[in-house]
Scaffold this motif. Structure first.
Motif, PDB file in Angstrom:
ATOM      1  N   LYS A  46     -11.599  -8.453   3.405  1.00  0.00           N
ATOM      2  CA  LYS A  46     -12.018  -7.484   2.388  1.00  0.00           C
ATOM      3  C   LYS A  46     -12.549  -6.210   3.047  1.00  0.00           C
ATOM      4  N   GLN A  47     -13.372  -6.367   4.070  1.00  0.00           N
ATOM      5  CA  GLN A  47     -13.896  -5.213   4.811  1.00  0.00           C
ATOM      6  C   GLN A  47     -12.748  -4.404   5.413  1.00  0.00           C
ATOM      7  N   GLY A  48     -11.777  -5.085   6.003  1.00  0.00           N
ATOM      8  CA  GLY A  48     -10.626  -4.405   6.584  1.00  0.00           C
ATOM      9  C   GLY A  48      -9.822  -3.646   5.542  1.00  0.00           C
ATOM     10  N   MET A  49      -9.611  -4.262   4.374  1.00  0.00           N
ATOM     11  CA  MET A  49      -8.857  -3.582   3.312  1.00  0.00           C
ATOM     12  C   MET A  49      -9.577  -2.323   2.858  1.00  0.00           C
ATOM     13  N   LEU A  50     -10.889  -2.410   2.708  1.00  0.00           N
ATOM     14  CA  LEU A  50     -11.652  -1.230   2.298  1.00  0.00           C
ATOM     15  C   LEU A  50     -11.522  -0.115   3.329  1.00  0.00           C
ATOM     16  N   GLU A  51     -11.584  -0.476   4.607  1.00  0.00           N
ATOM     17  CA  GLU A  51     -11.445   0.518   5.675  1.00  0.00           C
ATOM     18  C   GLU A  51     -10.042   1.124   5.681  1.00  0.00           C
ATOM     19  N   LEU A  52      -9.035   0.282   5.553  1.00  0.00           N
ATOM     20  CA  LEU A  52      -7.648   0.746   5.563  1.00  0.00           C
ATOM     21  C   LEU A  52      -7.374   1.680   4.389  1.00  0.00           C
ATOM     22  N   VAL A  53      -7.822   1.305   3.211  1.00  0.00           N
ATOM     23  CA  VAL A  53      -7.602   2.142   2.027  1.00  0.00           C
ATOM     24  C   VAL A  53      -8.377   3.454   2.161  1.00  0.00           C
ATOM     25  N   ALA A  54      -9.589   3.416   2.701  1.00  0.00           N
ATOM     26  CA  ALA A  54     -10.359   4.649   2.917  1.00  0.00           C
ATOM     27  C   ALA A  54      -9.616   5.588   3.853  1.00  0.00           C
ATOM     28  N   GLU A  55      -9.003   5.037   4.912  1.00  0.00           N
ATOM     29  CA  GLU A  55      -8.193   5.873   5.823  1.00  0.00           C
ATOM     30  C   GLU A  55      -7.038   6.513   5.070  1.00  0.00           C
ATOM     31  N   GLN A  56      -6.416   5.739   4.190  1.00  0.00           N
ATOM     32  CA  GLN A  56      -5.272   6.229   3.423  1.00  0.00           C
ATOM     33  C   GLN A  56      -5.692   7.372   2.520  1.00  0.00           C
ATOM     34  N   VAL A  57      -6.840   7.247   1.877  1.00  0.00           N
ATOM     35  CA  VAL A  57      -7.329   8.280   0.961  1.00  0.00           C
ATOM     36  C   VAL A  57      -7.663   9.558   1.716  1.00  0.00           C
ATOM     37  N   GLU A  58      -8.196   9.408   2.933  1.00  0.00           N
ATOM     38  CA  GLU A  58      -8.571  10.571   3.733  1.00  0.00           C
ATOM     39  C   GLU A  58      -7.362  11.398   4.159  1.00  0.00           C
ATOM     40  N   LYS A  59      -6.198  10.776   4.266  1.00  0.00           N
ATOM     41  CA  LYS A  59      -4.999  11.482   4.735  1.00  0.00           C
ATOM     42  C   LYS A  59      -4.436  12.408   3.714  1.00  0.00           C
ATOM     43  N   ILE A 108       0.873  -1.165   0.000  1.00  0.00           N
ATOM     44  CA  ILE A 108       0.000   0.000   0.000  1.00  0.00           C
ATOM     45  C   ILE A 108       0.911   1.215   0.000  1.00  0.00           C
ATOM     46  N   ALA A 109       0.731   2.072  -0.976  1.00  0.00           N
ATOM     47  CA  ALA A 109       1.582   3.249  -1.106  1.00  0.00           C
ATOM     48  C   ALA A 109       1.622   4.031   0.201  1.00  0.00           C
ATOM     49  N   ASN A 110       2.807   4.421   0.583  1.00  0.00           N
ATOM     50  CA  ASN A 110       3.042   5.242   1.771  1.00  0.00           C
ATOM     51  C   ASN A 110       2.636   4.579   3.079  1.00  0.00           C
ATOM     52  N   ARG A 111       2.535   3.247   3.098  1.00  0.00           N
ATOM     53  CA  ARG A 111       2.225   2.520   4.340  1.00  0.00           C
ATOM     54  C   ARG A 111       3.316   1.487   4.577  1.00  0.00           C
ATOM     55  N   ASN A 112       3.817   1.438   5.782  1.00  0.00           N
ATOM     56  CA  ASN A 112       4.810   0.459   6.182  1.00  0.00           C
ATOM     57  C   ASN A 112       4.128  -0.900   6.335  1.00  0.00           C
ATOM     58  N   SER A 113       4.737  -1.949   5.792  1.00  0.00           N
ATOM     59  CA  SER A 113       4.113  -3.271   5.827  1.00  0.00           C
ATOM     60  C   SER A 113       3.877  -3.771   7.250  1.00  0.00           C
ATOM     61  N   ARG A 114       4.799  -3.528   8.141  1.00  0.00           N
ATOM     62  CA  ARG A 114       4.633  -3.963   9.529  1.00  0.00           C
ATOM     63  C   ARG A 114       3.476  -3.215  10.196  1.00  0.00           C
ATOM     64  N   ASP A 115       3.330  -1.931   9.886  1.00  0.00           N
ATOM     65  CA  ASP A 115       2.218  -1.148  10.431  1.00  0.00           C
ATOM     66  C   ASP A 115       0.876  -1.660   9.927  1.00  0.00           C
ATOM     67  N   VAL A 116       0.819  -2.062   8.662  1.00  0.00           N
ATOM     68  CA  VAL A 116      -0.419  -2.613   8.109  1.00  0.00           C
ATOM     69  C   VAL A 116      -0.788  -3.908   8.838  1.00  0.00           C
ATOM     70  N   CYS A 117       0.182  -4.769   9.052  1.00  0.00           N
ATOM     71  CA  CYS A 117      -0.074  -6.029   9.770  1.00  0.00           C
ATOM     72  C   CYS A 117      -0.548  -5.758  11.193  1.00  0.00           C
ATOM     73  N   ARG A 118       0.080  -4.811  11.851  1.00  0.00           N
ATOM     74  CA  ARG A 118      -0.330  -4.434  13.215  1.00  0.00           C
ATOM     75  C   ARG A 118      -1.758  -3.885  13.208  1.00  0.00           C
ATOM     76  N   TRP A 119      -2.102  -3.072  12.217  1.00  0.00           N
ATOM     77  CA  TRP A 119      -3.436  -2.497  12.085  1.00  0.00           C
ATOM     78  C   TRP A 119      -4.479  -3.619  11.996  1.00  0.00           C
ATOM     79  N   PHE A 120      -4.230  -4.616  11.137  1.00  0.00           N
ATOM     80  CA  PHE A 120      -5.168  -5.741  11.008  1.00  0.00           C
ATOM     81  C   PHE A 120      -5.264  -6.541  12.307  1.00  0.00           C
ATOM     82  N   ALA A 121      -4.171  -6.709  12.992  1.00  0.00           N
ATOM     83  CA  ALA A 121      -4.190  -7.453  14.259  1.00  0.00           C
ATOM     84  C   ALA A 121      -5.006  -6.722  15.313  1.00  0.00           C
ATOM     85  N   GLU A 122      -4.811  -5.422  15.417  1.00  0.00           N
ATOM     86  CA  GLU A 122      -5.500  -4.635  16.446  1.00  0.00           C
ATOM     87  C   GLU A 122      -6.981  -4.438  16.154  1.00  0.00           C
ATOM     88  N   ARG A 123      -7.330  -4.226  14.903  1.00  0.00           N
ATOM     89  CA  ARG A 123      -8.726  -3.917  14.574  1.00  0.00           C
ATOM     90  C   ARG A 123      -9.567  -5.134  14.198  1.00  0.00           C
TER      91      ARG A 123
END
Length: 91
Positions: free
Chosen positions: A78-91, A19-34
């Protein structure tokens, strides 16, 4: 989101993404936490795939689908990816 797929023969179907401008480890942590999902980053058990695709070993995220995964789990991802990408677009 950039998706990668390698034909690895008779193994667990695996795809990788960045995901552009997202650290891979941060993405994995995001999925684990949410979503309480364990998603892998790096090339642990997938170094051949990383090499075939020309990817940095620490800059991508991998998802493996096995016979024990349910359709509900896939939909949740899929729901998580949509949420994560929406957060990215909002930034």
């Amino acid at each position: 989101v950039q998706l990668y797929r390698a034909d690895s023969g008779p193994r667990t179907p695996t795809f990788a993404f960045t995901i552009a401008n997202r650290n891979s480890r941060d993405v994995c942590r995001w999925f684990a936490e949410r979503y309480s999902m364990a998603i892998a980053d790096g090339d642990f058990y997938a170094s051949t795939m990383a090499k075939k695709l020309g990817l940095s070993p620490d800059g991508w995220i991998r998802i493996g689908l096995a016979p024990y995964n349910t359709l509900e789990e896939i939909e949740l991802f899929k729901q998580g990816m949509l949420e994560l990408v929406a957060e990215q677009v909002e930034k």
